[in-house]
Design a protein around this motif. Structure first.
Motif, PDB file in Angstrom:
ATOM      1  N   LYS A 199      16.795  -3.760   4.557  1.00 19.99           N
ATOM      2  CA  LYS A 199      16.324  -2.736   3.611  1.00 19.99           C
ATOM      3  C   LYS A 199      14.808  -2.791   3.487  1.00 19.99           C
ATOM      4  O   LYS A 199      14.135  -1.762   3.500  1.00 19.99           O
ATOM      5  N   GLY A 200      14.276  -4.009   3.361  1.00 19.64           N
ATOM      6  CA  GLY A 200      12.824  -4.163   3.251  1.00 19.64           C
ATOM      7  C   GLY A 200      12.104  -3.650   4.478  1.00 19.64           C
ATOM      8  O   GLY A 200      11.082  -2.972   4.382  1.00 19.64           O
ATOM      9  N   ALA A 201      12.656  -3.956   5.661  1.00 15.03           N
ATOM     10  CA  ALA A 201      12.038  -3.504   6.913  1.00 15.03           C
ATOM     11  C   ALA A 201      12.061  -1.984   7.010  1.00 15.03           C
ATOM     12  O   ALA A 201      11.082  -1.362   7.431  1.00 15.03           O
ATOM     13  N   ALA A 202      13.161  -1.357   6.593  1.00 17.54           N
ATOM     14  CA  ALA A 202      13.266   0.106   6.630  1.00 17.54           C
ATOM     15  C   ALA A 202      12.236   0.731   5.691  1.00 17.54           C
ATOM     16  O   ALA A 202      11.562   1.711   6.035  1.00 17.54           O
ATOM     17  N   ALA A 203      12.094   0.146   4.497  1.00 14.86           N
ATOM     18  CA  ALA A 203      11.134   0.666   3.517  1.00 14.86           C
ATOM     19  C   ALA A 203       9.705   0.500   4.026  1.00 14.86           C
ATOM     20  O   ALA A 203       8.879   1.411   3.901  1.00 14.86           O
ATOM     21  N   GLU A 204       9.396  -0.658   4.614  1.00 11.32           N
ATOM     22  CA  GLU A 204       8.036  -0.899   5.112  1.00 11.32           C
ATOM     23  C   GLU A 204       7.704   0.012   6.282  1.00 11.32           C
ATOM     24  O   GLU A 204       6.581   0.502   6.388  1.00 11.32           O
ATOM     25  N   GLN A 205       8.678   0.250   7.155  1.00  9.98           N
ATOM     26  CA  GLN A 205       8.433   1.169   8.277  1.00  9.98           C
ATOM     27  C   GLN A 205       8.153   2.579   7.744  1.00  9.98           C
ATOM     28  O   GLN A 205       7.228   3.255   8.203  1.00  9.98           O
ATOM     29  N   ALA A 206       8.933   3.013   6.764  1.00  8.86           N
ATOM     30  CA  ALA A 206       8.707   4.341   6.163  1.00  8.86           C
ATOM     31  C   ALA A 206       7.325   4.408   5.528  1.00  8.86           C
ATOM     32  O   ALA A 206       6.613   5.409   5.654  1.00  8.86           O
ATOM     33  N   ALA A 207       6.924   3.327   4.856  1.00  8.61           N
ATOM     34  CA  ALA A 207       5.611   3.290   4.202  1.00  8.61           C
ATOM     35  C   ALA A 207       4.494   3.377   5.242  1.00  8.61           C
ATOM     36  O   ALA A 207       3.513   4.101   5.038  1.00  8.61           O
ATOM     37  N   ARG A 208       4.625   2.647   6.355  1.00  8.42           N
ATOM     38  CA  ARG A 208       3.589   2.704   7.405  1.00  8.42           C
ATOM     39  C   ARG A 208       3.489   4.102   8.002  1.00  8.42           C
ATOM     40  O   ARG A 208       2.388   4.607   8.231  1.00  8.42           O
ATOM     41  N   MET A 209       4.640   4.747   8.246  1.00  6.95           N
ATOM     42  CA  MET A 209       4.626   6.117   8.789  1.00  6.95           C
ATOM     43  C   MET A 209       3.955   7.073   7.805  1.00  6.95           C
ATOM     44  O   MET A 209       3.151   7.920   8.190  1.00  6.95           O
ATOM     45  N   TYR A 210       4.290   6.934   6.532  1.00  3.01           N
ATOM     46  CA  TYR A 210       3.698   7.772   5.495  1.00  3.01           C
ATOM     47  C   TYR A 210       2.173   7.584   5.468  1.00  3.01           C
ATOM     48  O   TYR A 210       1.417   8.557   5.470  1.00  3.01           O
ATOM     49  N   LEU A 211       1.722   6.323   5.439  1.00  5.78           N
ATOM     50  CA  LEU A 211       0.286   6.045   5.364  1.00  5.78           C
ATOM     51  C   LEU A 211      -0.447   6.595   6.585  1.00  5.78           C
ATOM     52  O   LEU A 211      -1.515   7.203   6.454  1.00  5.78           O
ATOM     53  N   THR A 212       0.110   6.365   7.765  1.00  9.48           N
ATOM     54  CA  THR A 212      -0.515   6.854   9.004  1.00  9.48           C
ATOM     55  C   THR A 212      -0.643   8.378   8.964  1.00  9.48           C
ATOM     56  O   THR A 212      -1.680   8.931   9.320  1.00  9.48           O
ATOM     57  N   SER A 213       0.405   9.044   8.469  1.00  9.80           N
ATOM     58  CA  SER A 213       0.371  10.516   8.403  1.00  9.80           C
ATOM     59  C   SER A 213      -0.665  11.018   7.416  1.00  9.80           C
ATOM     60  O   SER A 213      -1.091  12.162   7.483  1.00  9.80           O
ATOM     61  N   ARG A 214      -1.090  10.169   6.487  1.00 10.34           N
ATOM     62  CA  ARG A 214      -2.101  10.543   5.486  1.00 10.34           C
ATOM     63  C   ARG A 214      -3.499  10.094   5.902  1.00 10.34           C
ATOM     64  O   ARG A 214      -4.421  10.146   5.103  1.00 10.34           O
ATOM     65  N   GLY A 215      -3.651   9.568   7.111  1.00 12.17           N
ATOM     66  CA  GLY A 215      -4.976   9.202   7.594  1.00 12.17           C
ATOM     67  C   GLY A 215      -5.376   7.757   7.362  1.00 12.17           C
ATOM     68  O   GLY A 215      -6.534   7.391   7.560  1.00 12.17           O
ATOM     69  N   TYR A 216      -4.439   6.922   6.947  1.00 13.15           N
ATOM     70  CA  TYR A 216      -4.720   5.490   6.787  1.00 13.15           C
ATOM     71  C   TYR A 216      -4.663   4.824   8.160  1.00 13.15           C
ATOM     72  O   TYR A 216      -3.828   5.173   8.993  1.00 13.15           O
ATOM     73  N   LEU A 217      -5.537   3.853   8.377  1.00 16.94           N
ATOM     74  CA  LEU A 217      -5.507   3.037   9.585  1.00 16.94           C
ATOM     75  C   LEU A 217      -4.839   1.712   9.224  1.00 16.94           C
ATOM     76  O   LEU A 217      -5.359   0.962   8.391  1.00 16.94           O
ATOM     77  N   ILE A 218      -3.691   1.458   9.817  1.00 13.26           N
ATOM     78  CA  ILE A 218      -2.971   0.202   9.540  1.00 13.26           C
ATOM     79  C   ILE A 218      -3.664  -0.919  10.311  1.00 13.26           C
ATOM     80  O   ILE A 218      -3.718  -0.891  11.538  1.00 13.26           O
ATOM     81  N   ARG A 219      -4.212  -1.876   9.588  1.00 16.22           N
ATOM     82  CA  ARG A 219      -4.882  -3.024  10.219  1.00 16.22           C
ATOM     83  C   ARG A 219      -3.904  -4.147  10.511  1.00 16.22           C
ATOM     84  O   ARG A 219      -4.049  -4.871  11.484  1.00 16.22           O
ATOM     85  N   ASP A 220      -2.938  -4.335   9.613  1.00 18.38           N
ATOM     86  CA  ASP A 220      -2.026  -5.469   9.731  1.00 18.38           C
ATOM     87  C   ASP A 220      -0.829  -5.218   8.829  1.00 18.38           C
ATOM     88  O   ASP A 220      -0.921  -4.438   7.876  1.00 18.38           O
ATOM     89  N   TYR A 221       0.283  -5.879   9.106  1.00 17.05           N
ATOM     90  CA  TYR A 221       1.414  -5.832   8.179  1.00 17.05           C
ATOM     91  C   TYR A 221       2.240  -7.105   8.322  1.00 17.05           C
ATOM     92  O   TYR A 221       2.162  -7.802   9.326  1.00 17.05           O
ATOM     93  N   ASN A 222       2.978  -7.415   7.247  1.00 15.77           N
ATOM     94  CA  ASN A 222       3.756  -8.662   7.154  1.00 15.77           C
ATOM     95  C   ASN A 222       2.881  -9.872   7.471  1.00 15.77           C
ATOM     96  O   ASN A 222       3.299 -10.779   8.190  1.00 15.77           O
ATOM     97  N   TRP A 223       1.669  -9.871   6.923  1.00 11.67           N
ATOM     98  CA  TRP A 223       0.727 -10.977   7.161  1.00 11.67           C
ATOM     99  C   TRP A 223       1.050 -12.104   6.192  1.00 11.67           C
ATOM    100  O   TRP A 223       1.114 -11.894   4.986  1.00 11.67           O
TER     101      TRP A 223
END
Length: 128
Positions: free
Chosen positions: A15-39
């Motif tokens: 569930k957490g992985a599904a939510a985090e993947q959705a969050a990354r897709m959402y952020l990328t679509s809004r112009g955020y640059l993902i530097r890192d995740y699950n650090w």
């Protein structure tokens, strides 16, 4: 544990992985640059580290499935969690040798359907 139509049961990690993947897709679509995740380090874990308009943003992803009886995803970010995220962000900045002009702490609250599809996603900016 929650079940979908075919009897499949999803773990908290799935569930957490599904939510985090959705969050990354959402952020990328809004112009955020993902530097890192699950650090991870000794003090904790940072779900997503992103850059947006010159700001380094540390994003805590919270997911819920089922009814709202458990409380909202945002309510699950308590003072202890805020301290942990801030401390872990300090370690991240130090270890990466970063001195950003500005940082922010956001929460993304994801409501999951039983099949792990996204019922809703709310982005709360500069929450703490």
């Amino acid at each position: 544990m929650s079940h979908n139509g075919d009897g499949r049961t999803y773990t908290r990690q799935e569930k957490g992985a599904a939510a985090e993947q959705a969050a990354r897709m959402y952020l990328t679509s809004r112009g955020y640059l993902i530097r890192d995740y699950n650090w991870r380090c000794r003090s904790g874990e940072l779900d997503i580290i992103a850059e947006y308009e010159g700001v380094l943003v540390f994003i805590e992803v919270r997911s819920r499935s089922g009814s709202a009886v458990q409380g909202t995803a945002e309510e699950s970010v308590d003072a202890r969690k805020i301290r942990q995220v801030r401390e872990t962000a300090r370690v991240y900045l130090h270890m990466q040798g970063l001195q950003p002009a500005a940082i922010a702490f956001d929460v993304i609250a994801v409501q999951l359907q039983p099949d792990l599809s996204i019922a809703s996603l709310r982005h709360l900016r500069e929450v703490f």
